[in-house]
Design a protein around this motif. Sequence first.
Motif, short mmCIF file in Angstrom:
data_model
loop_
_atom_site.label_atom_id
_atom_site.label_comp_id
_atom_site.label_asym_id
_atom_site.label_seq_id
_atom_site.Cartn_x
_atom_site.Cartn_y
_atom_site.Cartn_z
N GLY A 123 0.80 -1.22 0.00
CA GLY A 123 0.00 0.00 0.00
C GLY A 123 0.83 1.27 0.00
N THR A 124 2.15 1.15 0.19
CA THR A 124 2.99 2.35 0.18
C THR A 124 3.54 2.66 -1.21
OG1 THR A 124 4.95 1.06 0.79
CG2 THR A 124 3.66 2.03 2.59
N VAL A 125 3.42 1.71 -2.14
CA VAL A 125 3.87 1.91 -3.52
C VAL A 125 2.76 1.46 -4.47
CG1 VAL A 125 5.49 1.14 -5.30
CG2 VAL A 125 6.32 1.68 -3.01
N VAL A 126 2.53 2.25 -5.52
CA VAL A 126 1.61 1.88 -6.60
C VAL A 126 2.44 1.76 -7.88
CG1 VAL A 126 -0.35 2.59 -8.03
CG2 VAL A 126 -0.40 2.97 -5.56
N PHE A 127 2.44 0.57 -8.49
CA PHE A 127 3.16 0.38 -9.74
C PHE A 127 2.25 0.73 -10.92
CE2 PHE A 127 5.62 -2.57 -7.02
CZ PHE A 127 6.89 -2.06 -7.26
N THR A 128 2.73 1.59 -11.80
CA THR A 128 2.00 1.97 -13.01
C THR A 128 2.90 1.75 -14.21
OG1 THR A 128 2.71 4.29 -12.99
CG2 THR A 128 0.76 3.72 -11.68
N SER A 129 2.32 1.76 -15.40
CA SER A 129 3.11 1.51 -16.62
C SER A 129 3.98 2.69 -17.00
CB SER A 129 2.18 1.15 -17.78
OG SER A 129 1.26 2.21 -18.03
N GLY A 130 3.73 3.84 -16.41
CA GLY A 130 4.49 5.05 -16.69
C GLY A 130 3.90 6.20 -15.91
N ALA A 131 4.27 7.42 -16.31
CA ALA A 131 3.69 8.60 -15.66
C ALA A 131 2.18 8.58 -15.83
CB ALA A 131 4.29 9.86 -16.25
N VAL A 132 1.46 9.10 -14.83
CA VAL A 132 0.00 9.06 -14.86
C VAL A 132 -0.59 10.47 -14.78
CG1 VAL A 132 -0.03 6.77 -13.79
CG2 VAL A 132 -0.23 8.81 -12.34
N ARG A 133 -1.83 10.55 -15.22
CA ARG A 133 -2.61 11.78 -15.12
C ARG A 133 -3.85 11.46 -14.29
NH1 ARG A 133 -7.15 13.63 -17.65
NH2 ARG A 133 -7.34 15.89 -17.94
N VAL A 134 -4.08 12.23 -13.24
CA VAL A 134 -5.23 11.99 -12.37
C VAL A 134 -6.50 12.35 -13.14
CG1 VAL A 134 -6.39 12.59 -10.21
CG2 VAL A 134 -3.89 12.43 -10.30
N ASP A 135 -7.35 11.36 -13.33
CA ASP A 135 -8.57 11.58 -14.11
C ASP A 135 -9.71 12.09 -13.23
OD1 ASP A 135 -10.00 11.09 -16.78
OD2 ASP A 135 -11.28 9.99 -15.37
N SER A 136 -9.90 11.47 -12.08
CA SER A 136 -10.97 11.89 -11.17
C SER A 136 -10.68 11.40 -9.76
CB SER A 136 -12.33 11.33 -11.64
OG SER A 136 -12.32 9.91 -11.61
N LEU A 137 -11.26 12.07 -8.78
CA LEU A 137 -11.11 11.70 -7.37
C LEU A 137 -12.37 10.98 -6.91
CD1 LEU A 137 -9.55 14.99 -5.95
CD2 LEU A 137 -8.36 12.92 -6.70
N LYS A 138 -12.18 9.90 -6.16
CA LYS A 138 -13.28 9.11 -5.63
C LYS A 138 -13.49 9.34 -4.14
CE LYS A 138 -14.25 7.17 -9.52
NZ LYS A 138 -15.53 7.48 -10.20
N ALA A 139 -12.66 10.19 -3.56
CA ALA A 139 -12.78 10.50 -2.13
C ALA A 139 -12.28 11.93 -1.93
CB ALA A 139 -11.98 9.51 -1.30
N GLU A 140 -12.43 12.42 -0.71
CA GLU A 140 -11.99 13.77 -0.39
C GLU A 140 -10.98 13.73 0.75
OE1 GLU A 140 -15.41 16.04 0.58
OE2 GLU A 140 -16.24 16.01 -1.47
N GLU A 141 -10.16 14.77 0.82
CA GLU A 141 -9.22 14.86 1.94
C GLU A 141 -10.00 14.87 3.25
OE1 GLU A 141 -6.55 18.12 1.61
OE2 GLU A 141 -5.59 17.38 -0.23
N GLY A 142 -9.50 14.12 4.21
CA GLY A 142 -10.17 14.01 5.49
C GLY A 142 -11.05 12.78 5.59
N ASP A 143 -11.34 12.15 4.44
CA ASP A 143 -12.16 10.94 4.48
C ASP A 143 -11.38 9.80 5.12
OD1 ASP A 143 -14.19 12.24 3.24
OD2 ASP A 143 -13.99 11.22 1.29
N ARG A 144 -12.11 9.00 5.86
CA ARG A 144 -11.54 7.79 6.44
C ARG A 144 -11.75 6.66 5.43
NH1 ARG A 144 -8.03 6.19 10.54
NH2 ARG A 144 -8.48 4.01 11.09
N ILE A 145 -10.68 6.03 4.99
CA ILE A 145 -10.82 4.94 4.03
C ILE A 145 -10.46 3.62 4.68
CG2 ILE A 145 -10.33 6.41 2.04
CD1 ILE A 145 -7.53 5.12 1.97
#
Length: 408
Positions: A226-248
């Motif tokens: 959970g401390t690293v996310v592997f992606t195929s390359g640089a990414v662009r944030v498309d949309s947020l599914k949560a807000e700062e302060g949310d408990r996940i």
Amino acid sequence: MRDTTPEGGGSREPEDAVVRGASEGAASAEGGTRDTGGTGRSVAADSAGCALRGGKRRLWTGAAALAVLTVALGAAAVHLTAGAPAQSEEGGAGLPPATTEVTQEDLTDSRSASGKLGYGPVTEVSGRQSGTLTKLPQSGAGIGRGETLFEVDTDPVTVMYGDHPAYRRLAVGAEGTDVRQLERNLSELGYEGFTADGTYTWATATAVMEWQRDRGTEQTGTVELGTVVFTSGAVRVDSLKAEEGDRIRTGGPVLEYTGTQQLVTAELEPEDRRLAEEGGAVEITLPGGESVDGRIEDVAVAVRPESQEEDRTVVEVVVSFDGEEAERAAAEYPLAAVDASFVAETREEVLTVPVAALVAMNGGGFGVEVVDESSSAYVPVETGLFADGRVEVSGDGISEGSVVGVPK
């Protein structure tokens, strides 16, 4: 050229022609009883196999030729030329009802499809650890290797590059592809003193502690899930599914991302799969009307729900822009609808006729009815590419400007 008009002025039928691809034979295909001009027999009856001509009984192999031509043309109805002689538009006997010229042109097998200009497929990132979201990126932000995607309890979740997702805690003694991915990323970020061989050694742990120090986190020498996310390359944030302060919780959605490269996504029907080969050229028409070059990056079969009872299968094609000029032109439209033209094959300067001009020959293969003033003859041809209602043809006696018969 063979004259199909016998001595005495009467008309006779070609002995080698069996069927012509045309819609005018719909009556016979539907079981109609259209009279064939004085023979007292219907086209449907003739197609069954026998026809009477001047007291002579001739056996036709119409059924086999009919099946071949129907498959080749994709038509539901064909016309039997074994009936009475066709009448020309001027009323002459023995000539086809209409004619056209053989043309020399470029013939292209292509299809156009509506596409969406964006950044490619969307991937969802879920939290792998429970906690509070203390930092989130903005939509549209670009994030590369070694940078923070989001934070949980002020601890950064870092982007690293790789094709295999993180699925376990990495510590001394671990071996595998995920370890090699981590080591390669550490090396790219400038950390040294270990070998990127897929084995998590104490040397690897030392490099991890240096990386953790630079990231401002506890220096444990292990990489928690959970401390690293592997992606195929640089990414662009498309949309947020949560807000700062949310408990996940573990598995809760946080955001969605795409690649950073502008791409066109289009859909083709399964029967057009031949048009979509990786590396193939595509012409993309932008909203302003400008056409630019594209290149097929990925092809996949997808299922789209049509209703509660039926699904629709499509071929999903991802196209990139070919060259800096095309990329600059597309950059003016971050998200837009475009047209994509896919080309499977192009034949240059070939002789073509309408598909409906083809007739199936009694001995096999296809031919055309070549018309010369008051007479006509059936000439065998070799067929090539079929596209846009026309077909490539070649053969003796066929040249640009030749006049051939077609259904009216």
